[in-house]
Design a protein around this motif. Sequence first.
Motif, PDB file in Angstrom:
ATOM      1  N   ASN A   1      41.783  47.231  47.685  1.00  0.00           N
ATOM      2  CA  ASN A   1      41.807  46.148  46.703  1.00  0.00           C
ATOM      3  C   ASN A   1      40.514  46.298  45.900  1.00  0.00           C
ATOM      4  OD1 ASN A   1      44.279  44.670  47.261  1.00  0.00           O
ATOM      5  ND2 ASN A   1      43.325  44.060  49.190  1.00  0.00           N
TER       6      ASN A   1
ATOM      7  N   LEU B   1      39.365  42.371  42.605  1.00  0.00           N
ATOM      8  CA  LEU B   1      38.936  41.342  43.557  1.00  0.00           C
ATOM      9  C   LEU B   1      37.516  40.888  43.234  1.00  0.00           C
ATOM     10  CD1 LEU B   1      39.385  39.782  46.250  1.00  0.00           C
ATOM     11  CD2 LEU B   1      38.524  41.800  47.442  1.00  0.00           C
TER      12      LEU B   1
ATOM     13  N   LYS C   1      41.539  37.338  43.698  1.00  0.00           N
ATOM     14  CA  LYS C   1      41.960  38.483  42.891  1.00  0.00           C
ATOM     15  C   LYS C   1      42.138  37.987  41.468  1.00  0.00           C
ATOM     16  CE  LYS C   1      44.368  41.754  45.812  1.00  0.00           C
ATOM     17  NZ  LYS C   1      45.641  42.458  45.992  1.00  0.00           N
TER      18      LYS C   1
ATOM     19  N   HIS D   1      49.208  37.175  45.600  1.00  0.00           N
ATOM     20  CA  HIS D   1      47.837  37.442  45.130  1.00  0.00           C
ATOM     21  C   HIS D   1      46.784  36.787  46.033  1.00  0.00           C
ATOM     22  CE1 HIS D   1      49.554  38.565  40.928  1.00  0.00           C
ATOM     23  NE2 HIS D   1      49.387  39.629  41.668  1.00  0.00           N
TER      24      HIS D   1
ATOM     25  N   ALA E   1      44.095  38.657  48.730  1.00  0.00           N
ATOM     26  CA  ALA E   1      42.647  38.465  48.658  1.00  0.00           C
ATOM     27  C   ALA E   1      42.094  37.927  49.977  1.00  0.00           C
ATOM     28  CB  ALA E   1      42.305  37.512  47.516  1.00  0.00           C
TER      29      ALA E   1
END
Length: 396
Positions: A82, A169, A176, A282, A286
């Motif tokens: 990420n 991120l 995110k 999302h 995160a």
Amino acid sequence: MENPLDLTSIDALQGNWNYPTTIRMGCGRLNELPFVCKSLGIRNPLLVTDAGLVGMTFVERAVELIKAEGMSVTLFSDVKSNPTGENIEQGVQVYKNGEHDGVIALGGGSGLDAGKAIALMSGQTHSIWDLEDIGSNWLRADPAGIAPIIAIPTTSGTGSEVGRASVILDEGAHVKKIIFHPSLMPKVVLADPEIVSGLPANLTAATGLDAFIHCLEAYCAPGYHPLADGIALEGMRLIKTWLPEAVSNGNNLTARSHMMVASSMGATAFQKGLGGVHALAHPLGALYDAHHGLLNAILLPYVLVRNREAIEGRIAHVATCIGIKETTFDGFMAWLAHFREQLNIPDTLAEIGITAEDSEKVGRMAFDDPSASGNPIELSAEEYALSFRNAVDGIL
Ligand SMILES: [Fe+2]
């Protein structure tokens, strides 16, 4: 697999297209990388990929191809799965230090999004967070400070190779953020299905379902957009037809070709909008560092039942277009359950170690996520929290 609508000869599965950007599609097209660099005036590219791909044959091959033409290239791979704001800052520094003149973004979502974001930030004075996809923030960017981007996808799911956004991120805030600029659309895509042939079955399944969900959420998003709707319907049909084969026989280049195009179709369609599945995926990505495609694949039925009232007719039409026998919402849900099982997707988030502890926080974050605006009905933070808990516990 034997669908009369689909070409199956690998020689026929080649194309040069110019929408939504220039796409050079077909097996072996990676060889055209030096030509593509030159066509864009790039002589010293920064090749951005994620740490997990370093050492893969196609990365080495990309570097060799460029050097063989007398050009220089630097590899930047300090990119997490990420990608973080810090990854982007470091990449921009390497870009500036090396006096590069373009970016090759190579990877799945991580490598593509990081490469695109580095290209965007290579000549800006603002912080990347000032360019978050809110209102007209993108107008803050200096278009002259955006490096040209060549995208080479290594999975078939994100579709980021034809997208105008990067998901990055913000580690400090554990959020995110979607960074948007029209010039994040790569100038050229090299779509070479041979690159994807080594992708493991579980990642093929998760990324392929992500592409399916891009099409489905775009198709169900409110608003008049027959261009996006048409692309979404055909994208879903291709994925229904070819994803199981790509998962069970990764070396089938016909299946890989159709999946590669369907993935780009998903991201082309979702210019119309996404929806509640992505709005939940999302924050979960995160907070739990879980795979985006897998999260979406698990969440999908739980969000569909919440939206049922608003999408019943649309889903029945999807069922008709993609060739499901029972062309009703319930028929689609029954097919989806079978499809997910066939692709070894867990039924619940609990099975991948996610608990409902933070459900209120997840609900609030989903409500605030930009994808929520594409959901067919407006869901409250509490309703998102409830769908999340249902996905943890398997309550449909
Ligand atoms: Fe996605």
